[in-house]
Enzyme design. Structure first.
Site, PDB file in Angstrom:
ATOM      1  N   SER A   1       0.822  -1.216   0.000  1.00 28.29           N
ATOM      2  CA  SER A   1       0.000   0.000   0.000  1.00 28.29           C
ATOM      3  C   SER A   1       0.854   1.263   0.000  1.00 28.29           C
ATOM      4  CB  SER A   1      -0.908   0.019   1.237  1.00 28.29           C
ATOM      5  OG  SER A   1      -1.733  -1.110   1.251  1.00 28.29           O
TER       6      SER A   1
HETATM    7  N1  SAH Z   1      -0.920  -4.350   3.814  1.00 28.24           N
HETATM    8  C1  SAH Z   1      -0.336  -4.915   2.626  1.00 28.24           C
HETATM    9  C2  SAH Z   1      -1.316  -4.793   1.483  1.00 28.24           C
HETATM   10  C3  SAH Z   1      -1.192  -5.912   0.548  1.00 28.24           C
HETATM   11  S1  SAH Z   1      -2.394  -5.901  -0.737  1.00 28.24           S
HETATM   12  C4  SAH Z   1       0.952  -4.196   2.286  1.00 28.24           C
HETATM   13  O1  SAH Z   1       1.038  -2.981   2.495  1.00 28.24           O
HETATM   14  O2  SAH Z   1       1.862  -4.821   1.767  1.00 28.24           O
HETATM   15  C5  SAH Z   1      -3.672  -6.870  -0.014  1.00 28.24           C
HETATM   16  C6  SAH Z   1      -3.321  -8.284   0.317  1.00 28.24           C
HETATM   17  O3  SAH Z   1      -4.536  -8.927   0.703  1.00 28.24           O
HETATM   18  C7  SAH Z   1      -2.749  -9.094  -0.836  1.00 28.24           C
HETATM   19  O4  SAH Z   1      -1.511  -9.610  -0.458  1.00 28.24           O
HETATM   20  C8  SAH Z   1      -3.778 -10.217  -1.036  1.00 28.24           C
HETATM   21  O5  SAH Z   1      -3.201 -11.454  -1.412  1.00 28.24           O
HETATM   22  C9  SAH Z   1      -4.438 -10.286   0.318  1.00 28.24           C
HETATM   23  N2  SAH Z   1      -5.772 -10.875   0.350  1.00 28.24           N
HETATM   24  C10 SAH Z   1      -6.784 -10.744  -0.526  1.00 28.24           C
HETATM   25  N3  SAH Z   1      -7.858 -11.451  -0.114  1.00 28.24           N
HETATM   26  C11 SAH Z   1      -7.510 -12.043   1.067  1.00 28.24           C
HETATM   27  C12 SAH Z   1      -8.177 -12.905   1.977  1.00 28.24           C
HETATM   28  N4  SAH Z   1      -9.445 -13.302   1.798  1.00 28.24           N
HETATM   29  N5  SAH Z   1      -7.514 -13.298   3.077  1.00 28.24           N
HETATM   30  C13 SAH Z   1      -6.231 -12.905   3.304  1.00 28.24           C
HETATM   31  N6  SAH Z   1      -5.542 -12.106   2.468  1.00 28.24           N
HETATM   32  C14 SAH Z   1      -6.170 -11.682   1.352  1.00 28.24           C
END
Ligand code: SAH
Length: 212
Positions: A62
């Site tokens: 993010s």
């Molecule tokens: N906070 C993270 C954001 C990553 S993007 C950062 O700053 O790096 C969002 C993440 O949510 C992705 O890695 C994706 O694989 C995950 N995601 C999507 N659906 C999900 C679910 N049902 N359970 C767990 N993770 C999930």
């Protein structure tokens, strides 16, 4: 090079302050977290640009301003147990770990969770547990949580997450279509629940039983 990152991090903190982030504890936590450790090797030069960057599995780390905005909205005082859905790179997890008592974080991709674990260990943060699975259902075994943060876009607020909150809690979650969402803050105090929006945002989809 290391020195360069320190400078870039200080500049990022200044820009977050200018953008309206007021919580000094959040700014300090981000000033102590090396974002370059959490981005892919080939993205390192962009680690302190205030934008989202691609990580493995087609996901993103993010934008720092979003991390700061969501973390500030959680109003952490240090004693909270926090559940994060979407570990991704682990950067947001690291910022939370500096501000809360304990962080539980769920990621659907094993590979991302594995790398996040390595980077969190490198940052010497040990008040974190990671789990691979469908975070739209929460992590019932460790519930209830004082705070829940969802870093992927949901079509609506997952009932399972609401059910895992304490009576004095905050849930921050992007809700809307897959193309655009509202960043909702749901504050529950005693018997009253208030919802407000921090504005529109764009996140990768929350894929799961109570997601897309
Ligand atoms: N906070 C993270 C954001 C990553 S993007 C950062 O700053 O790096 C969002 C993440 O949510 C992705 O890695 C994706 O694989 C995950 N995601 C999507 N659906 C999900 C679910 N049902 N359970 C767990 N993770 C999930």
């Amino acid at each position: 090079m290391t020195q360069d990152f320190v400078l870039q991090r200080q500049q990022l903190i200044k820009s977050l302050t200018k953008a309206g982030i007021r919580d000094q504890a959040v700014l300090r936590a981000m000033a102590s977290t090396a974002r370059e450790q959490f981005v892919d090797q080939e993205q390192r030069d962009l680690a302190y640009a205030d934008c989202a960057l691609p990580i493995l599995m087609g996901q993103t780390i993010s934008q720092p301003l979003i991390v700061a905005t969501m973390t500030q909205a959680l109003q952490l005082s240090g004693s909270e147990r926090v559940l994060e859905i979407g570990t991704g790179s682990g950067y947001q997890t690291a910022v939370l770990a500096r501000l809360a008592a304990y962080v539980y974080s769920i990621e659907r991709y094993q590979q991302l969770s594995y790398l996040a674990a390595l980077h969190l260990a490198e940052a010497q943060l040990d008040n974190v547990s990671l789990y691979v699975g469908d975070g739209s259902l929460g992590w019932p075994d460790e519930a209830p949580y004082d705070r829940i943060i969802v870093t992927a876009a949901a079509p609506e607020v997952p009932p399972s997450l609401v059910a895992q909150l304490t009576m004095d809690s905050v849930l921050v979650i992007p809700v809307g279509s897959q193309r655009r969402q509202e960043l909702l803050v749901i504050r529950r105090a005693s018997l009253e629940t208030r919802i407000h929006s921090l504005g529109s945002c764009i996140f990768v989809p929350l894929v799961g039983v109570e997601g897309w």
